[in-house]
Every structure is written in C-alpha cells, then in structure tokens.
Scaffold this motif. Structure first.
Motif, mmCIF file in Angstrom:
data_model
loop_
_atom_site.group_PDB
_atom_site.id
_atom_site.type_symbol
_atom_site.label_atom_id
_atom_site.label_comp_id
_atom_site.label_asym_id
_atom_site.label_seq_id
_atom_site.Cartn_x
_atom_site.Cartn_y
_atom_site.Cartn_z
ATOM 1 N N ARG A 39 2.662 -6.893 23.203
ATOM 2 C CA ARG A 39 1.379 -6.381 22.736
ATOM 3 C C ARG A 39 0.694 -5.614 23.856
ATOM 4 O O ARG A 39 0.605 -6.109 24.992
ATOM 5 C CB ARG A 39 0.488 -7.532 22.280
ATOM 6 C CG ARG A 39 -0.874 -7.103 21.751
ATOM 7 C CD ARG A 39 -1.656 -8.301 21.281
ATOM 8 N NE ARG A 39 -2.975 -7.934 20.817
ATOM 9 C CZ ARG A 39 -3.849 -8.792 20.283
ATOM 10 N NH1 ARG A 39 -3.516 -10.069 20.161
ATOM 11 N NH2 ARG A 39 -5.034 -8.379 19.885
ATOM 12 N N LEU A 40 0.209 -4.416 23.527
ATOM 13 C CA LEU A 40 -0.536 -3.633 24.507
ATOM 14 C C LEU A 40 -1.937 -4.209 24.681
ATOM 15 O O LEU A 40 -2.457 -4.888 23.788
ATOM 16 C CB LEU A 40 -0.650 -2.183 24.045
ATOM 17 C CG LEU A 40 0.633 -1.361 23.923
ATOM 18 C CD1 LEU A 40 0.295 0.053 23.458
ATOM 19 C CD2 LEU A 40 1.372 -1.302 25.255
ATOM 20 N N PRO A 41 -2.585 -3.931 25.811
ATOM 21 C CA PRO A 41 -3.997 -4.309 25.956
ATOM 22 C C PRO A 41 -4.832 -3.658 24.855
ATOM 23 O O PRO A 41 -4.431 -2.663 24.256
ATOM 24 C CB PRO A 41 -4.361 -3.750 27.341
ATOM 25 C CG PRO A 41 -3.061 -3.669 28.071
ATOM 26 C CD PRO A 41 -2.043 -3.313 27.029
ATOM 27 N N THR A 42 -5.984 -4.209 24.580
ATOM 28 C CA THR A 42 -6.859 -3.647 23.553
ATOM 29 C C THR A 42 -7.338 -2.258 23.964
ATOM 30 O O THR A 42 -7.238 -1.871 25.137
ATOM 31 C CB THR A 42 -8.080 -4.541 23.332
ATOM 32 O OG1 THR A 42 -8.859 -4.532 24.544
ATOM 33 C CG2 THR A 42 -7.676 -5.962 22.989
ATOM 34 N N GLU A 43 -7.871 -1.512 22.995
ATOM 35 C CA GLU A 43 -8.409 -0.187 23.293
ATOM 36 C C GLU A 43 -9.485 -0.278 24.372
ATOM 37 O O GLU A 43 -9.548 0.558 25.285
ATOM 38 C CB GLU A 43 -8.990 0.448 22.032
ATOM 39 C CG GLU A 43 -7.958 0.895 21.027
ATOM 40 C CD GLU A 43 -8.616 1.586 19.846
ATOM 41 O OE1 GLU A 43 -9.855 1.785 19.876
ATOM 42 O OE2 GLU A 43 -7.893 1.949 18.889
ATOM 43 N N GLU A 44 -10.314 -1.303 24.270
ATOM 44 C CA GLU A 44 -11.395 -1.471 25.254
ATOM 45 C C GLU A 44 -10.837 -1.723 26.648
ATOM 46 O O GLU A 44 -11.288 -1.130 27.635
ATOM 47 C CB GLU A 44 -12.299 -2.635 24.840
ATOM 48 C CG GLU A 44 -13.488 -2.844 25.766
ATOM 49 C CD GLU A 44 -14.411 -3.953 25.293
ATOM 50 O OE1 GLU A 44 -15.407 -4.206 26.000
ATOM 51 O OE2 GLU A 44 -14.133 -4.550 24.246
ATOM 52 N N ASP A 45 -9.810 -2.599 26.731
ATOM 53 C CA ASP A 45 -9.220 -2.900 28.033
ATOM 54 C C ASP A 45 -8.501 -1.685 28.611
ATOM 55 O O ASP A 45 -8.566 -1.428 29.828
ATOM 56 C CB ASP A 45 -8.238 -4.064 27.914
ATOM 57 C CG ASP A 45 -8.950 -5.393 27.684
ATOM 58 O OD1 ASP A 45 -10.154 -5.471 27.998
ATOM 59 O OD2 ASP A 45 -8.299 -6.329 27.175
#
Length: 251
Positions: free
Chosen positions: A35-41
C-alpha cells in the motif's frame, strides 16, 4: 492563445513524482500489493499539493503500476506489471514506425525468421495438446473457402500467437508480442490479394506436424518457406503496381 504556465509547472512536478514512485516499484523498493502512503502523506513527503499527488497517481494508474481500492482498508496499491499491457504499448509504437516506412519488408521478414525460428525450437520441446489444438483450430478456419480476407488474416495472427504461446517462455512471449501483433498484420495488409490461402494453410500445417513430432528443424524449415512465400508475394504486389503505373504513364 493564452498560455497557462502554472499548469505546465504542476504537470512537470506530477511527472517527476510519478517517475520517482515508478522507479521504486521497478527496482523493488515498493513491493507488489504494498500500500502506498496516503495522498496527504505523499504531499507532505514531496512538499507538493494533493491535486499534484493525484495527477501523479493517475499517471501511475495509466501505466498499470498501481490499483485503487475503496473502503476502510482501501488506498492505492502497487500492481504487478501486466506484460500484455506493456507489450501493447510497444506494439502501437512499432505499428506506427512500420506505417511511416521506418522498417522495410526485408527487415520485417528477417526479424520474423530469426525470432520465430527460436519459437519453433522451444515449441517443439515444450508444447502440449492444448497448444496443438489451438493451432489446428486455426488451420480449420484458414481452409474454409467462405472466410473473408479479414478473417483469414486474423486467423493467421492467432496461429502464430499460439505457436509463440507453446514455447512456454514468458520473456520470449513478451518480446514476440510486437512481432505477432504488429508485423504480421502489416505484411498481411500488403500481400493478402496475391497470396494463395491454401498454400499458407498447408505450410502452417507442416509447422504443426513438426512441432507435434518435436522436430524443430522441420518446423523451422516450414517457417522459412512460409516467409519466403511472403517475400515472393510482396514482390508480386510491387511488380503489379509498377505495371499499373507504367500503363498510366503510357496512356
């Protein structure tokens, strides 16, 4: 015309971010299904806005490198690269190059002969009954006198696709995708009016018999004669065109 420089700059940053993530995927720093980091991260990590992150993620999705999942356990996940998708992109470029004359017929025939000879050898060693059945089914199609020219050409592609499939070699199948899906249709478009369908089908049948018998030399010989016939048919097309042009000039 009004130029929007801010969009150019933002798109450039999005591409850099996408390239950065793509490199991490391709060299294994990001694993399949990770899983990629969130858009915010991601926005915080790269020091950019969330819309720019979204643009980068769209680029990666278009390249079949990530997939999105909704819900509490959702997000963006690394996707296993799709060999067929990658091959289609290469095939599109190859078709364009052939269309503008970057490759001539001799180059195409030579490429087919060298690469498909390898396929004959591996097919003879690795084929199973399902591969032989797929090729035999195409022979039945090709011997049908009611089939259209388009139908015959499509069957020709499927026959060689099945031959490549029977090699059992993933990297070779990836490389051969362009040869099968780009080069064969191009040559078919040129020679379909002058070639004898039954002769093509009989040479295909010889390839099948040799592969069934695990005789790679005979399979390669039948392939060589098939491509020699393609070369002859192409020459016949050129001669016919030259004759028509000469007649128009004299008229």
């Amino acid at each position: 015309m009004i130029l929007k420089y801010d969009e150019v700059v933002r798109t450039g940053i999005a591409k850099q971010v996408a390239d950065n993530i793509r490199s991490a995927i391709m060299d294994g720093r990001l694993k399949i299904d990770e899983r990629l980091p969130t858009e915010e991260d991601l926005a915080k990590s790269f020091g950019i806005s969330r819309p720019t992150v979204r643009e980068a993620l769209k680029r990666l999705a278009a390249q079949n490198l990530i997939r999105s999942k909704r819900g509490p356990a959702g997000g963006n996940f690394v996707k296993r690269p799709d060999p067929e998708g990658l091959s289609k992109a290469i095939t599109g470029a190859a078709t364009l190059l052939v269309g503008i004359g970057a490759f001539d017929i001799e180059e195409i025939i030579t490429a087919r002969l060298e690469t498909e000879t390898v396929c004959c050898r591996l097919a003879a060693a690795n084929r199973d009954e399902s591969h032989l059945a797929a090729m035999e089914a195409e022979i039945a199609v090709q011997l049908d006198p009611t089939i259209s020219d388009e139908g015959f050409c499509a069957s020709d592609v499927r026959f060689h696709r099945a031959l490549v499939e029977s090699t059992g070699n993933g990297p070779l199948k990836l490389m051969m995708y362009t040869v099968i899906e780009a080069f064969i249709p191009i040559t078919n478009m040129i020679v379909f009016r002058v070639r004898e369908r039954h002769h093509v089908a009989s040479l295909h049948q010889e390839i099948i018999h040799a592969v069934r018998a695990r005789d790679d030399a005979k399979a390669a010989d039948a392939l060589a004669r098939l491509l020699a016939y393609v070369r002859e048919s192409y020459a016949a097309v050129l001669n016919a065109r030259a004759g028509r042009d000469a007649a128009q000039v004299s008229a």
